[in-house]
Design an enzyme around this catalytic site. Structure first.
Site, short mmCIF file in Angstrom:
data_model
loop_
_atom_site.label_atom_id
_atom_site.label_comp_id
_atom_site.label_asym_id
_atom_site.label_seq_id
_atom_site.Cartn_x
_atom_site.Cartn_y
_atom_site.Cartn_z
N HIS A 55 0.83 -1.20 0.00
CA HIS A 55 0.00 0.00 0.00
C HIS A 55 0.86 1.25 0.00
O HIS A 55 1.77 1.39 0.83
CB HIS A 55 -0.92 -0.01 1.23
CG HIS A 55 -1.91 1.12 1.24
ND1 HIS A 55 -3.09 1.07 0.54
CD2 HIS A 55 -1.89 2.31 1.87
CE1 HIS A 55 -3.77 2.19 0.74
NE2 HIS A 55 -3.04 2.96 1.53
N MET A 59 1.03 11.57 -0.51
CA MET A 59 0.56 12.85 0.05
C MET A 59 1.34 14.00 -0.58
O MET A 59 2.54 13.89 -0.81
CB MET A 59 0.75 12.85 1.57
CG MET A 59 0.14 11.66 2.27
SD MET A 59 0.35 11.74 4.06
CE MET A 59 -0.07 10.07 4.53
N HIS A 89 -2.91 4.93 -2.90
CA HIS A 89 -3.91 5.83 -2.34
C HIS A 89 -3.41 7.26 -2.56
O HIS A 89 -2.46 7.70 -1.92
CB HIS A 89 -4.10 5.53 -0.85
CG HIS A 89 -4.94 6.51 -0.12
ND1 HIS A 89 -4.96 6.60 1.26
CD2 HIS A 89 -5.80 7.48 -0.56
CE1 HIS A 89 -5.77 7.56 1.63
NE2 HIS A 89 -6.30 8.12 0.55
N ASP A 198 -8.56 1.81 6.16
CA ASP A 198 -7.20 2.30 6.40
C ASP A 198 -7.20 3.25 7.58
O ASP A 198 -7.91 4.26 7.57
CB ASP A 198 -6.68 3.01 5.15
CG ASP A 198 -5.25 3.52 5.29
OD1 ASP A 198 -4.63 3.30 6.34
OD2 ASP A 198 -4.76 4.14 4.33
#
Length: 243
Positions: A55, A59, A89, A198
């Site tokens: 994962h 950011m 993500h 998450d």
């Protein structure tokens, strides 16, 4: 589409009966908590210890107040030899350019926050067109109604159980209610959508998260801060076997 609740399905017992089958549980260690000086070795280690996905928490210090990793890291892990699914993500705004870059770098799943895209349907289609699996991410205060018109394009729904931006936060208990509602919505849709959670996930709560309806579990500090990665992941698998 109506936002279905457990009550709409006849109560908790009927909901439990609907899920009396073996789900395909996946554990996705988050490399946000890994030793970045040894990232390839760390990824190898958690996969050998029983992890299923790698994962990526991406950011941009804009959508969230932190700055982490980009597509070059994904490409480097693929070049290093990581063959497992890479679950990206995107906590970035805007999203479309990074969708393309991560797809080209070898991502398997790419998920983004609907608030970060001006055209959610178009961004999801872009992921599909690049040959990746598409996902949306909902923050703790984001409504499930945000996914209802695009469920035909979703392969993954990721529910944040912490506010995004930093690892090591505690699980927000109310997320369990949202997981149940999301599971009911996915089941009613008929689409094959993984339900991922998450934030603050570990051996102590993974069973209750699975019982609420999740099938994919992102865990960072609970794995990478443990003395033994295999013991940490096997403890989670043991809890999932009881879910």
């Amino acid at each position: 589409m109506k936002n279905l609740s457990i009550k709409d399905l006849g109560g908790a017992e009927n909901f439990k009966d609907m899920h009396n089958f073996k789900r395909d549980f996946k554990i996705a260690p988050s490399i946000l908590s890994a030793d970045f000086a040894r990232l390839g070795e760390e990824a190898d280690a958690v996969l050998a210890a029983g992890g299923d996905f790698i994962h990526f928490d991406v950011m941009d210090n804009h959508y969230v107040p932190n700055l982490t990793i980009g597509p070059m890291v994904c490409k480097a892990l693929r070049k290093y030899g990581i063959a497992a699914p890479i679950d990206v993500h995107l906590m970035v705004e805007p999203v479309d350019d990074l969708i393309v870059q991560f797809a080209d770098a070898g991502a398997t799943y790419i998920s983004f926050h609907p608030e970060a895209s001006r055209h959610v349907d178009r961004s999801l289609q872009l992921i599909k067109d690049k040959g990746c699996k598409a996902g949306l991410v909902l923050n703790p205060a984001s409504s499930l109604s945000l996914i209802q018109n695009v469920m035909d394009k979703l392969d993954m729904l990721l529910l944040m159980s912490v506010n995004p931006g930093f690892g090591g936060q505690a699980f927000i208990p109310h997320t369990l209610v949202k997981i149940r509602e999301a599971r009911a919505l996915i089941d009613a849709s008929g689409f094959a959508i993984r339900l991922e959670v998450d934030g603050g996930v570990g051996p102590a709560n993974i069973r209750s998260i699975a019982q609420a309806g999740a099938d994919t579990f992102v865990s960072g500090s609970a794995i990478f801060n443990a003395p033994n990665y295999q013991e940490a992941i096997m403890a989670m698998h043991a809890e999932l076997a009881l879910a």
